[in-house]
Design an enzyme around this catalytic site. Sequence first.
Site, mmCIF file in Angstrom:
data_model
loop_
_atom_site.group_PDB
_atom_site.id
_atom_site.type_symbol
_atom_site.label_atom_id
_atom_site.label_comp_id
_atom_site.label_asym_id
_atom_site.label_seq_id
_atom_site.Cartn_x
_atom_site.Cartn_y
_atom_site.Cartn_z
ATOM 1 N N GLU A 51 -3.934 3.762 -9.176
ATOM 2 C CA GLU A 51 -5.075 4.493 -8.642
ATOM 3 C C GLU A 51 -5.092 6.178 -9.310
ATOM 4 O OE1 GLU A 51 -8.135 6.568 -5.021
ATOM 5 O OE2 GLU A 51 -6.446 4.561 -4.485
ATOM 6 N N ASP B 19 -0.796 6.311 -6.607
ATOM 7 C CA ASP B 19 -1.883 6.910 -6.828
ATOM 8 C C ASP B 19 -1.654 8.226 -7.387
ATOM 9 O OD1 ASP B 19 -3.564 5.610 -4.451
ATOM 10 O OD2 ASP B 19 -2.627 6.292 -3.173
ATOM 11 N N HIS C 275 0.200 10.341 -2.492
ATOM 12 C CA HIS C 275 -1.749 9.632 -2.245
ATOM 13 C C HIS C 275 -3.042 11.300 -2.021
ATOM 14 C CE1 HIS C 275 -5.086 8.083 0.148
ATOM 15 N NE2 HIS C 275 -5.270 7.921 0.921
ATOM 16 N N HIS D 227 0.637 -0.942 0.363
ATOM 17 C CA HIS D 227 -0.157 0.061 -0.150
ATOM 18 C C HIS D 227 0.769 0.901 0.167
ATOM 19 C CE1 HIS D 227 -2.678 3.030 2.143
ATOM 20 N NE2 HIS D 227 -3.471 2.896 1.161
ATOM 21 N N GLU E 204 1.859 -0.447 -5.229
ATOM 22 C CA GLU E 204 0.450 0.824 -4.703
ATOM 23 C C GLU E 204 1.006 2.173 -5.380
ATOM 24 O OE1 GLU E 204 -3.342 2.332 -3.856
ATOM 25 O OE2 GLU E 204 -1.848 2.330 -3.019
#
Length: 387
Positions: A196, A89, A102, A60, A87
Site C-alpha cells: 500500500e 504499508d 502503517h 494484515h 501486507e
Amino acid sequence: MTERVTGTPGRRTLLGAAVLGTAALGLTGTAAQAAERGRGGSGSGHSSLRDLPVPTVIGHRGASGYRPEHTLGSYQLALDLGAHIVEQDLVPTKDGHLVCRHENDITGTTDVADHPEFAGRRTTKTIDGVSYTGWFTEDFTLAELKTLRATERIPGNRPDNTLYDGRWTVPTFEEVLRWADKEGRKRGKPVWLYVETKHPTYFRSLGLGLEEPLARLLRRYGRDRRTSPLILQSFEPGSIQRLARLVDTPRVVLLSGPTSRPWDFVESGDPRTVADLIKPAGLKWIASYAQGIGPTLDLIIPKDASGRLTRPTTLVKDAHARGLRLHPYTLRNENSFLPADFRRGTDPNAYGDVFGAYAAYFATGIDGIFTDHPDTALLAAADFNGR
C-alpha cells in the site's frame, strides 16, 4: 478492562499455536493443503491472481495479532502460519527510502520517545486534514530510523505482543523484497506481497512521491509484470492510476466508509464519495485501471446501531459483474474488533466467535480477507470450502 488474558483458553491456545507454528496449530490435512495451494506459482516469481485461492487469506501487516506489526518477525510468522499474501504499508524517509509502517507517525510503533537525541523532532503536522503530534518518518534519514526499534501499536489489546518490543528494526521495502525472494527460493514458490502507498498526495507535496521509487524497486526485483506475485493498493485512486502507468503489477483501490472521500479527490475538488465509487458507474471506472477493490467490511455487511450485522449489500455482486475482486479489511479475533453478534463474554480483549464472523463474510462471496490472525482465517476458509 483488564489487559490480561488469564482465563481465556481459546485465546491462549491460539497464541501458543502461533508461537510454535503451523504444525502446532494442527494445520494438517485440509487446512495445510489450503495454505500450500495459496502459495501457488513457480519459484521464478511468475504467477497470477488466478493462482490465489478463494477466499484468499491476507496477513494484515504480517501476523500482527501475534507480533508487532510491520516487522520482519510479523511477516515471517504470517508466512509460516500459511498466509497466502503478506501486507506492507509504505512511507518514505527524509532521504527517499521506502520503509514499512502503517503510518508515517512512528510515535506508537517505535521507541523513538526513548531517544533523547530525537526529542527536538517531535512536532505537529496536518496529514489528510487530520492533526497529529509526534515523530514522523519523513523527518528522519534511513540511518537515523534504523537506530529505532519497533514496538507493539496496541499494547492494551495485545499485551502478549509487547514481549517482542525492541526485537526488530523498521524494515525497508527493499529488505522485504529480498526476504520474499529468499523465502520463495526456499519454498520453491513465490511469496505474494500486498503493498500500500500511504498518503501519496501528502508525500508528493513534500517532494517525496511514493510511486516512482516503488516502481523502480518493483522493476529491480522483477515484480513489475501482470503475472508478478504482488498486488498494489491505495486509498487514493490517483496513486493507483499513476502506478498503472509505471508498472503492470496487479492493482486494488481501497475504500473506506461510504461518506468519505479519497484525499486526492479532496485536493482536486472531485466531489465523489466512496458511496459513488461503489455504484455500478464507479466500479466500472475503477475496473478501467485496477483489478480489484479493498472495501471496509461494513461496505460488505453494514452494522446496525447496536453493532450487529444486518443484510449484505449488493457490492460483491456488482463488483464481480465488472470483473473486480474483493479483498475487504480487517477481521481480528478479539471481541472489541468483532461485530456485536459474535462477541463472547465481557473481556474486550478475549477472543470471540471469530469463526462465525468469517462464515458470515465468506458467505457473501468475497474473494479474500485481511486478517491479523492468518492461522484462524485459514481454518475458517477450510471450513467454508468443506475441506
